[in-house]
Enzyme design. Structure first.
Site, mmCIF file in Angstrom:
data_model
loop_
_atom_site.group_PDB
_atom_site.id
_atom_site.type_symbol
_atom_site.label_atom_id
_atom_site.label_comp_id
_atom_site.label_asym_id
_atom_site.label_seq_id
_atom_site.Cartn_x
_atom_site.Cartn_y
_atom_site.Cartn_z
ATOM 1 N N ASP A 13 34.582 38.066 32.904
ATOM 2 C CA ASP A 13 33.328 38.732 33.298
ATOM 3 C C ASP A 13 32.790 38.244 34.640
ATOM 4 O O ASP A 13 31.577 38.221 34.863
ATOM 5 C CB ASP A 13 32.245 38.545 32.211
ATOM 6 C CG ASP A 13 32.740 38.964 30.852
ATOM 7 O OD1 ASP A 13 33.385 40.018 30.772
ATOM 8 O OD2 ASP A 13 32.506 38.224 29.883
ATOM 9 N N GLY A 15 33.328 39.721 37.473
ATOM 10 C CA GLY A 15 33.132 40.842 38.400
ATOM 11 C C GLY A 15 34.424 41.191 39.126
ATOM 12 O O GLY A 15 34.399 41.650 40.267
ATOM 13 N N LYS A 16 35.540 40.994 38.433
ATOM 14 C CA LYS A 16 36.847 41.320 39.041
ATOM 15 C C LYS A 16 36.948 42.802 39.353
ATOM 16 O O LYS A 16 37.529 43.187 40.362
ATOM 17 C CB LYS A 16 37.994 40.934 38.078
ATOM 18 C CG LYS A 16 38.080 39.454 37.819
ATOM 19 C CD LYS A 16 39.153 39.143 36.803
ATOM 20 C CE LYS A 16 38.844 39.545 35.396
ATOM 21 N NZ LYS A 16 37.718 38.872 34.735
ATOM 22 N N GLY A 17 36.367 43.636 38.473
ATOM 23 C CA GLY A 17 36.445 45.095 38.643
ATOM 24 C C GLY A 17 35.913 45.507 40.006
ATOM 25 O O GLY A 17 36.518 46.311 40.708
ATOM 26 N N GLY A 40 36.796 44.462 30.119
ATOM 27 C CA GLY A 40 35.797 45.472 30.459
ATOM 28 C C GLY A 40 35.485 45.331 31.931
ATOM 29 O O GLY A 40 34.723 44.457 32.324
ATOM 30 N N HIS A 41 36.151 46.127 32.757
ATOM 31 C CA HIS A 41 35.965 46.011 34.201
ATOM 32 C C HIS A 41 34.990 47.086 34.678
ATOM 33 O O HIS A 41 35.287 48.275 34.609
ATOM 34 C CB HIS A 41 37.323 46.111 34.913
ATOM 35 C CG HIS A 41 38.218 44.940 34.588
ATOM 36 N ND1 HIS A 41 39.547 44.899 34.904
ATOM 37 C CD2 HIS A 41 37.947 43.770 33.966
ATOM 38 C CE1 HIS A 41 40.056 43.742 34.494
ATOM 39 N NE2 HIS A 41 39.102 43.053 33.909
ATOM 40 N N GLN A 224 40.272 38.997 31.800
ATOM 41 C CA GLN A 224 39.719 37.727 31.285
ATOM 42 C C GLN A 224 39.653 36.681 32.410
ATOM 43 O O GLN A 224 39.388 37.048 33.541
ATOM 44 C CB GLN A 224 40.528 37.212 30.084
ATOM 45 C CG GLN A 224 40.377 38.072 28.826
ATOM 46 C CD GLN A 224 41.270 39.288 28.820
ATOM 47 O OE1 GLN A 224 42.457 39.201 29.090
ATOM 48 N NE2 GLN A 224 40.723 40.429 28.488
ATOM 49 N N THR A 239 41.998 33.624 24.908
ATOM 50 C CA THR A 239 42.667 34.872 24.563
ATOM 51 C C THR A 239 44.162 34.553 24.411
ATOM 52 O O THR A 239 44.578 33.400 24.567
ATOM 53 C CB THR A 239 42.369 35.974 25.608
ATOM 54 O OG1 THR A 239 42.824 37.228 25.076
ATOM 55 C CG2 THR A 239 43.034 35.702 26.956
ATOM 56 N N THR A 300 32.666 45.326 26.828
ATOM 57 C CA THR A 300 33.529 45.874 25.786
ATOM 58 C C THR A 300 32.831 45.865 24.435
ATOM 59 O O THR A 300 32.930 46.821 23.666
ATOM 60 C CB THR A 300 34.840 45.052 25.725
ATOM 61 O OG1 THR A 300 35.484 45.184 26.981
ATOM 62 C CG2 THR A 300 35.785 45.542 24.643
ATOM 63 N N GLY A 302 29.391 44.658 23.970
ATOM 64 C CA GLY A 302 27.933 44.683 24.055
ATOM 65 C C GLY A 302 27.293 43.359 23.651
ATOM 66 O O GLY A 302 26.070 43.231 23.642
ATOM 67 N N ARG A 303 28.113 42.356 23.316
ATOM 68 C CA ARG A 303 27.542 41.075 22.873
ATOM 69 C C ARG A 303 26.800 40.380 24.014
ATOM 70 O O ARG A 303 27.257 40.426 25.160
ATOM 71 C CB ARG A 303 28.668 40.124 22.413
ATOM 72 C CG ARG A 303 29.310 40.520 21.116
ATOM 73 C CD ARG A 303 30.403 39.543 20.726
ATOM 74 N NE ARG A 303 31.565 39.636 21.605
ATOM 75 C CZ ARG A 303 32.641 38.862 21.498
ATOM 76 N NH1 ARG A 303 32.681 37.931 20.561
ATOM 77 N NH2 ARG A 303 33.666 39.012 22.313
ATOM 78 N N LEU A 332 25.522 36.680 43.448
ATOM 79 C CA LEU A 332 24.630 35.717 44.101
ATOM 80 C C LEU A 332 23.182 36.229 44.024
ATOM 81 O O LEU A 332 22.239 35.462 43.848
ATOM 82 C CB LEU A 332 25.052 35.522 45.569
ATOM 83 C CG LEU A 332 24.267 34.470 46.324
ATOM 84 C CD1 LEU A 332 24.530 33.074 45.763
ATOM 85 C CD2 LEU A 332 24.615 34.486 47.819
ATOM 86 N N SER A 413 29.372 38.750 46.927
ATOM 87 C CA SER A 413 28.827 40.008 46.439
ATOM 88 C C SER A 413 27.331 39.846 46.171
ATOM 89 O O SER A 413 26.893 38.872 45.560
ATOM 90 C CB SER A 413 29.579 40.408 45.168
ATOM 91 O OG SER A 413 28.909 41.455 44.536
HETATM 92 P P1 IMP Z 1 40.522 38.390 22.278
HETATM 93 O O1 IMP Z 1 41.039 38.471 23.673
HETATM 94 O O2 IMP Z 1 39.878 39.670 21.819
HETATM 95 O O3 IMP Z 1 41.534 37.860 21.314
HETATM 96 O O4 IMP Z 1 39.338 37.304 22.269
HETATM 97 C C1 IMP Z 1 39.571 35.934 22.507
HETATM 98 C C2 IMP Z 1 38.454 35.321 23.345
HETATM 99 O O5 IMP Z 1 38.482 35.870 24.648
HETATM 100 C C3 IMP Z 1 37.027 35.604 22.815
HETATM 101 O O6 IMP Z 1 36.212 34.494 23.119
HETATM 102 C C4 IMP Z 1 36.591 36.801 23.630
HETATM 103 O O7 IMP Z 1 35.180 36.885 23.722
HETATM 104 C C5 IMP Z 1 37.218 36.453 24.965
HETATM 105 N N1 IMP Z 1 37.468 37.630 25.803
HETATM 106 C C6 IMP Z 1 38.441 38.551 25.661
HETATM 107 N N2 IMP Z 1 38.384 39.472 26.632
HETATM 108 C C7 IMP Z 1 37.363 39.106 27.425
HETATM 109 C C8 IMP Z 1 36.822 39.648 28.629
HETATM 110 O O8 IMP Z 1 37.284 40.650 29.186
HETATM 111 N N3 IMP Z 1 35.766 38.981 29.161
HETATM 112 C C9 IMP Z 1 35.262 37.848 28.612
HETATM 113 N N4 IMP Z 1 35.739 37.307 27.491
HETATM 114 C C10 IMP Z 1 36.783 37.931 26.899
#
Ligand code: IMP
Length: 424
Positions: A13, A15-17, A40-41, A224, A239, A300, A302-303, A332, A413
């Site tokens: 997260d 901001g790679k997108g 989620g980009h 990630q 992950t 992805t 909404g958490r 920034l 950015s």
């Molecule tokens: P999984 O990739 O769904 O197996 O999740 C494993 C861990 O990676 C969890 O802590 C997720 O919240 C985190 N995670 C997976 N994809 C992303 C992402 O795109 N951004 C941030 N955290 C992620």
């Protein structure tokens, strides 16, 4: 001509997108190399917001060829949903979006096992996205996975799918008390999507190789981040793939000698979703404020994201593991209005100062951040076009992060829009 890799330097997260979209303007091919629809980009173009999970960010530029590499795990339903979403925005993917024939397929049982395993873990859960990523990679490394190419080999598909469904059914029924899945139903759905998927299937490693050899500009887009890497992240709270730079060659089939530049994307503060240690986390109103000002909610799931100050120990570690040539500093502008901004140069582990990102989960849990407070700024940064347009304290903050990271910060950015980025 170059092959650049874009990598998250923190827990995702970053901001790679946005950076991929920005650099895609001068790029012919963009390829994803790991992960799946857990990513989620987010890219903002004028008044539109696009959130891509599986398809590379380059798709928003009509002339760019986009590849989903062999290292990605593909959930066909998510893929078609995204193609449909792009079509509603008049973005055509025809003849410019390809999936590796070697990529592994995510089936509904992977998602069910992912979600059920998390439930069983209760307070020890990883906090996965529930998209079936871990179980799909388990099958890949267990050598029982189904690759895209297998979808077109009927007898192999039937055999392997039957074995997989049987094995997942015993797990679902016996270990998780869930109803069994119906093999025939899954097979028939598989036939349906295999047919729809066929025009997208290609030897993406060959496309990349030919592109590299003929001097095309290529971007490899990580998902990630470094600290979620299965080998180098905060294991087991990670992950199941390798977002780090080494993963970019394994996950695409380009040789390591092709890589010209490795760019780390790093937020001006730190966030993390899911469970696991986070030494600079702010559990007070500062964390709340960072979340509110930065709109830190998962693209992805909404958490709400956990928020904290910039972690220099983790950053130096990420720089070492990935070999960053430069950094892109994002968000920034979110720090505007903070009178003082914290940065961590060292951890304290068992009363001792340490500049090491520990391998042992227990030590990382016990690490507390030594925070130094730097001066903030009040000015709105959103219109800054050059580094010199930034207020003095913001420039000093960027320079401090550069010095802590020991990597030049090439991009800064200052807003969500495509053009709100300063190149130094
Ligand atoms: P999984 O990739 O769904 O197996 O999740 C494993 C861990 O990676 C969890 O802590 C997720 O919240 C985190 N995670 C997976 N994809 C992303 C992402 O795109 N951004 C941030 N955290 C992620």
């Amino acid at each position: 001509m170059s092959v650049k890799v874009i990598i998250g330097a923190q827990w995702g997260d970053e901001g790679k997108g946005k950076l991929v979209d920005y650099l895609s303007e001068h790029t012919e091919i963009v390829a994803r190399y790991q992960g799946g629809a857990n990513a989620g980009h987010t890219v903002h173009v004028k008044d539109k917001k696009y959130v891509l999970h599986l398809i590379p960010g380059g798709i928003l530029r009509p002339e760019v060829i986009c590849l989903i590499g062999n290292g990605v795990v593909v959930y066909p339903e998510a893929f078609f949903e995204e193609v449909g979403f792009l079509a509603t925005h008049d973005i055509s993917v025809k003849d410019r979006l390809f999936i590796s024939e070697r990529a592994h397929v995510i089936f509904p049982y992977h998602k069910l096992v992912d979600q059920a395993s998390e439930e069983v873990l209760k307070s020890k859960k990883i906090g996965t996205t529930g998209k079936g990523i871990g179980p799909a990679y388990v099958d890949k490394f267990h050598r029982s996975g189904i690759r895209v190419t297998d979808l077109y080999d009927e007898s192999r598909l039937e055999d392997v799918l039957k074995e997989n469904v049987d094995q997942k059914n015993s797990l679902l029924v016996d270990s998780f008390g869930r109803p069994p899945l119906n093999y025939r139903e899954i097979l028939s759905k598989t036939h349906e999507f295999a047919q729809k998927l066929e025009p997208f299937v290609a030897d993406t490693s060959e496309i990349l190789y030919n592109g590299w050899k003929s001097g095309r500009n290529i971007l490899l887009e990580g998902a990630q981040g470094c600290l979620l890497d299965i080998d180098f992240g905060s294991y087991p709270y990670v992950t199941s793939s390798n977002p780090t730079s080494g993963g970019s060659v394994i996950g695409t089939g380009l040789p390591p000698t092709a890589i010209g530049e490795i760019i780390g994307v790093v937020k001006a503060y730190t966030t993390r979703v899911g469970s696991g240690p986070f030494p600079t986390e702010c559990l007070d109103d500062i964390g709340e404020r960072l979340r509110a000002q930065g709109n830190e909610f998962g693209a992805t799931t909404g958490r709400p994201r956990r928020c904290g100050w910039f972690d220099g120990v983790a950053m130096r570690y990420a720089a070492r593991i990935n070999g960053f040539h430069s950094l892109a500093l994002t968000k920034l502008d979110v720090l505007t209005g903070f009178e003082k901004i914290g940065v961590c140069r060292n951890y304290r582990i068992g009363g001792e100062a340490s500049d090491k990102f520990p391998a042992a989960g227990r030590l990382l849990e016990e690490s507390t951040a030594e925070i130094e407070m730097l001066d903030g700024w009040e000015e709105n940064l959103s219109q800054s076009k050059r580094f010199s347009d930034l207020p003095g304290t913001a420039r000093k903050y960027v320079q401090a992060l550069e010095e802590i990271s020991d990597v030049p910060i090439k991009y800064v950015s200052v807003g969500v829009e495509r053009d709100q980025i300063i190149t130094r």
